[in-house]
Every structure is written in structure tokens, then in C-alpha cells.
Design a protein around this motif. Structure first.
Motif, mmCIF file in Angstrom:
data_model
loop_
_atom_site.group_PDB
_atom_site.id
_atom_site.type_symbol
_atom_site.label_atom_id
_atom_site.label_comp_id
_atom_site.label_asym_id
_atom_site.label_seq_id
_atom_site.Cartn_x
_atom_site.Cartn_y
_atom_site.Cartn_z
ATOM 1 N N GLY A 71 43.248 84.617 24.888
ATOM 2 C CA GLY A 71 43.151 84.809 26.327
ATOM 3 C C GLY A 71 41.868 85.462 26.806
ATOM 4 O O GLY A 71 41.768 85.869 27.959
ATOM 5 N N LEU A 72 40.861 85.560 25.926
ATOM 6 C CA LEU A 72 39.596 86.180 26.295
ATOM 7 C C LEU A 72 38.453 85.331 25.739
ATOM 8 O O LEU A 72 38.438 85.004 24.553
ATOM 9 N N ILE A 73 37.512 84.954 26.607
ATOM 10 C CA ILE A 73 36.343 84.173 26.204
ATOM 11 C C ILE A 73 35.102 84.893 26.710
ATOM 12 O O ILE A 73 35.027 85.277 27.880
ATOM 13 N N VAL A 74 34.126 85.076 25.815
ATOM 14 C CA VAL A 74 32.855 85.699 26.165
ATOM 15 C C VAL A 74 31.761 84.678 25.879
ATOM 16 O O VAL A 74 31.737 84.096 24.785
ATOM 17 N N ARG A 97 39.047 85.818 31.482
ATOM 18 C CA ARG A 97 40.375 86.283 31.068
ATOM 19 C C ARG A 97 41.399 85.254 31.525
ATOM 20 O O ARG A 97 41.365 84.793 32.670
ATOM 21 N N ARG A 98 42.284 84.871 30.629
ATOM 22 C CA ARG A 98 43.331 83.912 31.002
ATOM 23 C C ARG A 98 44.465 84.663 31.686
ATOM 24 O O ARG A 98 44.992 85.646 31.170
ATOM 25 N N ASP A 102 46.190 77.689 31.349
ATOM 26 C CA ASP A 102 45.168 76.903 32.037
ATOM 27 C C ASP A 102 44.650 77.524 33.337
ATOM 28 O O ASP A 102 44.091 76.843 34.180
ATOM 29 N N LYS A 103 44.841 78.825 33.510
ATOM 30 C CA LYS A 103 44.335 79.525 34.698
ATOM 31 C C LYS A 103 43.476 80.694 34.232
ATOM 32 O O LYS A 103 43.986 81.661 33.668
ATOM 33 N N TRP A 104 42.150 80.573 34.458
ATOM 34 C CA TRP A 104 41.178 81.549 33.982
ATOM 35 C C TRP A 104 40.428 82.164 35.151
ATOM 36 O O TRP A 104 40.215 81.513 36.165
ATOM 37 N N ARG A 105 39.979 83.421 34.984
ATOM 38 C CA ARG A 105 39.179 84.110 35.989
ATOM 39 C C ARG A 105 38.019 84.813 35.299
ATOM 40 O O ARG A 105 38.155 85.341 34.188
ATOM 41 N N VAL A 106 36.888 84.867 35.983
ATOM 42 C CA VAL A 106 35.731 85.611 35.498
ATOM 43 C C VAL A 106 35.984 87.089 35.767
ATOM 44 O O VAL A 106 36.302 87.468 36.899
#
Length: 125
Positions: A71-74, A97-98, A102-106
Motif C-alpha cells: 500500500g505504499l509506493i515511492v 498511499r493506497r 485501486d484508489k491511491w493518493r499522493v
């Protein structure tokens, strides 16, 4: 989110309108830009985008993606953007952050323009 979607998502933040940006950037996002006020909250960044012309073109290179936990992408990359005759280049990072499937926010974004090397100052004797 697969790698292609990550880069498409990031590019859309550079070219999308204020409503698009508002949908993808968390109110709690922290942003650092190379111009005043330099450090902004997500709400401040969203407001700034509403009053800033969007980039018409964006090219991303030197792409790096890390997934330190579920749930975390950098991401880190070099951006080259343009609108008309105006060009901009920066080294950037973003963290997503998920919230749900399928719903992500910066939640973090930073831009650093290239640092210009200065010649060494010679000692005066």
C-alpha cells in the motif's frame, strides 16, 4: 499499481487540471517546491495548482520505483516539462498511499532543479 500505471498517474499530475489534481493529492500531502512558499501542505499545493498554468508536455527519465510495504509506493525521477516556450527541469520524488483497492493518493512530492556547479574559488595570496 503496476509500473506503467504509476508513471501515467505521475504524468497526469503535471498536465491535469486542478480538479484532477484535487482527486489525486491527499489534503495531508507534504510538498517541497523550488519557489516560495517552498514547503506546502496538500491543501496549499492544490490551491496553488488551481492558479498555475498546467504543463502541456512532460517527459520522465531516470525512473526509480520502490514498494517498501504493502500500500505504499515511492518514486524518484527526472522531469522535463514544457508549456509553450517555457521549459522546466527537476529531480522529483513522490510517495503514494493506497486508501482502498485501486484508489491511491499522493502523500508527498518534492522537486529539486538541477544544481549548477560553480567553479572552485582560488585562494587569494
Amino acid at each position: 499499481m503496476d509500473d506503467d500505471r504509476v508513471w501515467s498517474f505521475e504524468k497526469s499530475l503535471w498536465t491535469g487540471d486542478a480538479d484532477h489534481y484535487r482527486q489525486l493529492v491527499d489534503d495531508e500531502c507534504l510538498t517541497v517546491l523550488p519557489q516560495p512558499p517552498f514547503v506546502m501542505s496538500g491543501k496549499q499545493a492544490i490551491e496553488a495548482v488551481a492558479h498555475t498554468p498546467r504543463w502541456s508536455e512532460i517527459e520522465i527519465s531516470q525512473e526509480q520505483i520502490s514498494r517498501p510495504q504493502e500500500g505504499l509506493i515511492v518514486i524518484a525521477y527526472q522531469a522535463t516539462a514544457s508549456r509553450g516556450e517555457q521549459a522546466y527541469e527537476a529531480h522529483c520524488t513522490s510517495t503514494y498511499r493506497r486508501l482502498e483497492h485501486d484508489k491511491w493518493r499522493v502523500v508527498q512530492h518534492q522537486q529539486t532543479p538541477p544544481i549548477v556547479s560553480r567553479p572552485a574559488v582560488e585562494a587569494v595570496e
